[in-house]
Scaffold this motif. Structure first.
Motif, PDB file in Angstrom:
ATOM      1  N   THR A 177       4.671   6.111   2.386  1.00 61.82           N
ATOM      2  CA  THR A 177       3.907   7.283   1.954  1.00 61.82           C
ATOM      3  C   THR A 177       4.818   8.150   1.099  1.00 61.82           C
ATOM      4  OG1 THR A 177       4.449   8.508   3.968  1.00 61.82           O
ATOM      5  CG2 THR A 177       2.364   7.264   3.959  1.00 61.82           C
ATOM      6  N   VAL A 178       4.246   8.687   0.038  1.00 56.39           N
ATOM      7  CA  VAL A 178       5.007   9.511  -0.890  1.00 56.39           C
ATOM      8  C   VAL A 178       4.283  10.839  -1.095  1.00 56.39           C
ATOM      9  CG1 VAL A 178       6.016   7.514  -2.068  1.00 56.39           C
ATOM     10  CG2 VAL A 178       3.904   8.521  -2.938  1.00 56.39           C
ATOM     11  N   TYR A 179       5.047  11.837  -1.548  1.00 57.82           N
ATOM     12  CA  TYR A 179       4.464  13.139  -1.825  1.00 57.82           C
ATOM     13  C   TYR A 179       4.910  13.610  -3.199  1.00 57.82           C
ATOM     14  CZ  TYR A 179       9.057  15.094  -0.709  1.00 57.82           C
ATOM     15  OH  TYR A 179      10.397  15.381  -0.708  1.00 57.82           O
ATOM     16  N   ILE A 180       4.101  14.492  -3.767  1.00 61.14           N
ATOM     17  CA  ILE A 180       4.430  15.151  -5.027  1.00 61.14           C
ATOM     18  C   ILE A 180       4.872  16.559  -4.649  1.00 61.14           C
ATOM     19  CG2 ILE A 180       3.561  15.946  -7.253  1.00 61.14           C
ATOM     20  CD1 ILE A 180       1.408  13.693  -6.996  1.00 61.14           C
ATOM     21  N   PRO A 181       6.141  16.911  -4.895  1.00 69.03           N
ATOM     22  CA  PRO A 181       6.624  18.220  -4.453  1.00 69.03           C
ATOM     23  C   PRO A 181       5.954  19.370  -5.202  1.00 69.03           C
ATOM     24  CG  PRO A 181       8.280  17.130  -5.801  1.00 69.03           C
ATOM     25  CD  PRO A 181       7.160  16.142  -5.602  1.00 69.03           C
ATOM     26  N   MET A 182       5.772  20.464  -4.485  1.00 62.47           N
ATOM     27  CA  MET A 182       5.188  21.673  -5.054  1.00 62.47           C
ATOM     28  C   MET A 182       6.074  22.850  -4.660  1.00 62.47           C
ATOM     29  SD  MET A 182       1.160  20.964  -4.381  1.00 62.47           S
ATOM     30  CE  MET A 182       1.417  20.547  -2.674  1.00 62.47           C
ATOM     31  N   ALA A 210       4.790   5.645 -11.754  1.00 61.24           N
ATOM     32  CA  ALA A 210       4.914   4.208 -11.472  1.00 61.24           C
ATOM     33  C   ALA A 210       5.012   3.425 -12.783  1.00 61.24           C
ATOM     34  CB  ALA A 210       3.726   3.726 -10.634  1.00 61.24           C
ATOM     35  N   ARG A 211       4.173   3.752 -13.735  1.00 60.64           N
ATOM     36  CA  ARG A 211       4.203   3.069 -15.035  1.00 60.64           C
ATOM     37  C   ARG A 211       5.524   3.316 -15.771  1.00 60.64           C
ATOM     38  NH1 ARG A 211      -0.069   1.267 -17.691  1.00 60.64           N
ATOM     39  NH2 ARG A 211       0.574   2.295 -19.619  1.00 60.64           N
ATOM     40  N   ARG A 212       6.045   4.535 -15.694  1.00 62.16           N
ATOM     41  CA  ARG A 212       7.323   4.844 -16.332  1.00 62.16           C
ATOM     42  C   ARG A 212       8.429   3.984 -15.742  1.00 62.16           C
ATOM     43  NH1 ARG A 212      11.955   7.064 -15.494  1.00 62.16           N
ATOM     44  NH2 ARG A 212      11.458   7.648 -13.359  1.00 62.16           N
ATOM     45  N   GLN A 213       8.499   3.956 -14.403  1.00 57.27           N
ATOM     46  CA  GLN A 213       9.542   3.168 -13.748  1.00 57.27           C
ATOM     47  C   GLN A 213       9.459   1.691 -14.101  1.00 57.27           C
ATOM     48  OE1 GLN A 213       9.776   3.569  -9.511  1.00 57.27           O
ATOM     49  NE2 GLN A 213       9.856   5.813  -9.579  1.00 57.27           N
ATOM     50  N   LEU A 214       8.233   1.185 -14.248  1.00 56.35           N
ATOM     51  CA  LEU A 214       8.032  -0.240 -14.464  1.00 56.35           C
ATOM     52  C   LEU A 214       8.008  -0.628 -15.941  1.00 56.35           C
ATOM     53  CD1 LEU A 214       5.375  -0.660 -11.652  1.00 56.35           C
ATOM     54  CD2 LEU A 214       7.753  -1.475 -11.611  1.00 56.35           C
ATOM     55  N   GLY A 215       8.201   0.343 -16.828  1.00 55.44           N
ATOM     56  CA  GLY A 215       8.310   0.045 -18.248  1.00 55.44           C
ATOM     57  C   GLY A 215       6.982  -0.121 -18.957  1.00 55.44           C
ATOM     58  N   TYR A 216       5.901   0.467 -18.434  1.00 54.07           N
ATOM     59  CA  TYR A 216       4.587   0.339 -19.048  1.00 54.07           C
ATOM     60  C   TYR A 216       4.240   1.456 -20.017  1.00 54.07           C
ATOM     61  CZ  TYR A 216       3.464  -3.386 -15.760  1.00 54.07           C
ATOM     62  OH  TYR A 216       3.454  -4.557 -15.059  1.00 54.07           O
ATOM     63  N   LEU A 217       5.167   2.307 -20.364  1.00 55.10           N
ATOM     64  CA  LEU A 217       4.829   3.426 -21.240  1.00 55.10           C
ATOM     65  C   LEU A 217       5.045   3.123 -22.723  1.00 55.10           C
ATOM     66  CD1 LEU A 217       6.006   6.519 -19.197  1.00 55.10           C
ATOM     67  CD2 LEU A 217       3.765   5.495 -19.345  1.00 55.10           C
ATOM     68  N   LEU A 244       0.861  -1.173   0.000  1.00 60.24           N
ATOM     69  CA  LEU A 244       0.000   0.000   0.000  1.00 60.24           C
ATOM     70  C   LEU A 244       0.903   1.231   0.000  1.00 60.24           C
ATOM     71  CD1 LEU A 244      -2.637  -1.024   2.702  1.00 60.24           C
ATOM     72  CD2 LEU A 244      -2.872  -1.148   0.204  1.00 60.24           C
ATOM     73  N   ILE A 245       0.780   2.053  -1.039  1.00 59.25           N
ATOM     74  CA  ILE A 245       1.580   3.274  -1.157  1.00 59.25           C
ATOM     75  C   ILE A 245       0.627   4.464  -1.073  1.00 59.25           C
ATOM     76  CG2 ILE A 245       3.284   4.534  -2.522  1.00 59.25           C
ATOM     77  CD1 ILE A 245       4.107   1.611  -1.681  1.00 59.25           C
ATOM     78  N   GLY A 246       0.704   5.196   0.030  1.00 59.31           N
ATOM     79  CA  GLY A 246      -0.181   6.327   0.238  1.00 59.31           C
ATOM     80  C   GLY A 246       0.405   7.611  -0.304  1.00 59.31           C
ATOM     81  N   PHE A 247      -0.364   8.325  -1.096  1.00 64.51           N
ATOM     82  CA  PHE A 247       0.039   9.639  -1.600  1.00 64.51           C
ATOM     83  C   PHE A 247      -0.541  10.689  -0.668  1.00 64.51           C
ATOM     84  CE2 PHE A 247       1.165   7.210  -5.186  1.00 64.51           C
ATOM     85  CZ  PHE A 247       2.004   7.976  -5.989  1.00 64.51           C
ATOM     86  N   SER A 248       0.334  11.538  -0.136  1.00 66.58           N
ATOM     87  CA  SER A 248      -0.094  12.534   0.848  1.00 66.58           C
ATOM     88  C   SER A 248       0.866  13.710   0.834  1.00 66.58           C
ATOM     89  CB  SER A 248      -0.106  11.898   2.246  1.00 66.58           C
ATOM     90  OG  SER A 248      -0.307  12.859   3.243  1.00 66.58           O
ATOM     91  N   ASN A 281       9.739  11.519  -1.733  1.00 62.07           N
ATOM     92  CA  ASN A 281       9.378  12.161  -2.982  1.00 62.07           C
ATOM     93  C   ASN A 281       9.014  11.043  -3.975  1.00 62.07           C
ATOM     94  OD1 ASN A 281       9.598  13.251  -5.651  1.00 62.07           O
ATOM     95  ND2 ASN A 281      10.905  14.893  -4.886  1.00 62.07           N
ATOM     96  N   TYR A 282       7.861  11.132  -4.597  1.00 60.41           N
ATOM     97  CA  TYR A 282       7.379  10.057  -5.469  1.00 60.41           C
ATOM     98  C   TYR A 282       8.346   9.742  -6.610  1.00 60.41           C
ATOM     99  CZ  TYR A 282       6.046  12.921  -9.477  1.00 60.41           C
ATOM    100  OH  TYR A 282       6.071  13.718 -10.592  1.00 60.41           O
ATOM    101  N   ILE A 283       9.125  10.707  -7.063  1.00 59.92           N
ATOM    102  CA  ILE A 283      10.085  10.484  -8.149  1.00 59.92           C
ATOM    103  C   ILE A 283      11.198   9.544  -7.708  1.00 59.92           C
ATOM    104  CG2 ILE A 283      11.917  11.633  -9.496  1.00 59.92           C
ATOM    105  CD1 ILE A 283       9.249  12.105 -10.710  1.00 59.92           C
ATOM    106  N   HIS A 284      11.597   9.622  -6.447  1.00 55.81           N
ATOM    107  CA  HIS A 284      12.710   8.825  -5.938  1.00 55.81           C
ATOM    108  C   HIS A 284      12.271   7.501  -5.321  1.00 55.81           C
ATOM    109  CE1 HIS A 284      15.123  12.273  -6.795  1.00 55.81           C
ATOM    110  NE2 HIS A 284      14.415  13.029  -5.971  1.00 55.81           N
ATOM    111  N   TYR A 285      10.972   7.263  -5.280  1.00 57.18           N
ATOM    112  CA  TYR A 285      10.463   6.025  -4.690  1.00 57.18           C
ATOM    113  C   TYR A 285      10.442   4.935  -5.757  1.00 57.18           C
ATOM    114  CZ  TYR A 285       7.774   2.863  -1.902  1.00 57.18           C
ATOM    115  OH  TYR A 285       7.388   1.757  -1.191  1.00 57.18           O
ATOM    116  N   GLN A 286      10.841   3.724  -5.385  1.00 59.06           N
ATOM    117  CA  GLN A 286      10.861   2.598  -6.325  1.00 59.06           C
ATOM    118  C   GLN A 286       9.537   1.848  -6.260  1.00 59.06           C
ATOM    119  OE1 GLN A 286      13.765   3.303  -8.493  1.00 59.06           O
ATOM    120  NE2 GLN A 286      12.971   1.278  -8.786  1.00 59.06           N
ATOM    121  N   PHE A 287       8.710   2.034  -7.279  1.00 59.11           N
ATOM    122  CA  PHE A 287       7.423   1.357  -7.348  1.00 59.11           C
ATOM    123  C   PHE A 287       7.610  -0.085  -7.809  1.00 59.11           C
ATOM    124  CE2 PHE A 287       6.384   5.849  -7.700  1.00 59.11           C
ATOM    125  CZ  PHE A 287       5.365   5.959  -6.770  1.00 59.11           C
TER     126      PHE A 287
END
Length: 153
Positions: free
Chosen positions: A119-124, A145-152, A77-81, A87-93
């Protein structure tokens, strides 16, 4: 592929936009009640346009019902808050992650945040802006998450 989870969303067009994103990406969408609208709401349907037949939608009446399904299927479970730890960019999904987003007015409840594996955040940049729109946050998180996992593709 990661799943997208909305916990008690309140604004139909946000959920409709997220449903459209999920349809376009083949991502499961889990709605956890109570919802601030009916699933038949015209604004919800309008925001999702005619893509609803392609949404892999799962409705859970409450958190307990969702937790039962999560335990059966497994995954993190990865909570966005805005108060997330990473930072969501540096988190390994991972492929089996559940990306959780809270309501537009309250975010994720404290008990849900505590149950998250991370828990991850999107910086502003602007400190006076307290959060992004829910449908924007969900798309940003899902596509990273899709980018990191090769789904794009």
């Amino acid at each position: 592929m990661p799943r997208l989870v909305l916990v008690s969303p309140q604004i139909p067009p946000n959920t409709g936009n997220i449903a459209r994103t999920c349809a376009a990406t083949g991502t499961e969408l889990h709605l956890v009640g109570p919802l601030g609208f009916e699933l038949s709401d015209r604004y919800l349907k309008r925001a999702g346009l005619d893509y609803w037949p392609w949404v892999n939608l799962h409705y859970h009446i409450d958190l307990q019902a969702f937790e039962t399904v999560h335990r059966q299927l497994g995954g993190r479970l990865i909570g966005f808050s805005v108060s997330g730890r990473f930072n969501y960019i540096h988190y390994q999904f991972q492929d089996d992650d559940w990306l959780l987003f809270g309501s537009e007015t309250e975010g994720l409840p404290p008990a849900v945040l505590e149950a998250c594996d991370a828990t991850v955040y999107i910086p502003m940049e602007q400190p006076k802006v307290r959060s992004l729109n829910l449908s924007v946050s969900a798309a940003v998180g899902l596509f990273e998450a899709r980018r990191q996992l090769g789904y794009l593709g």
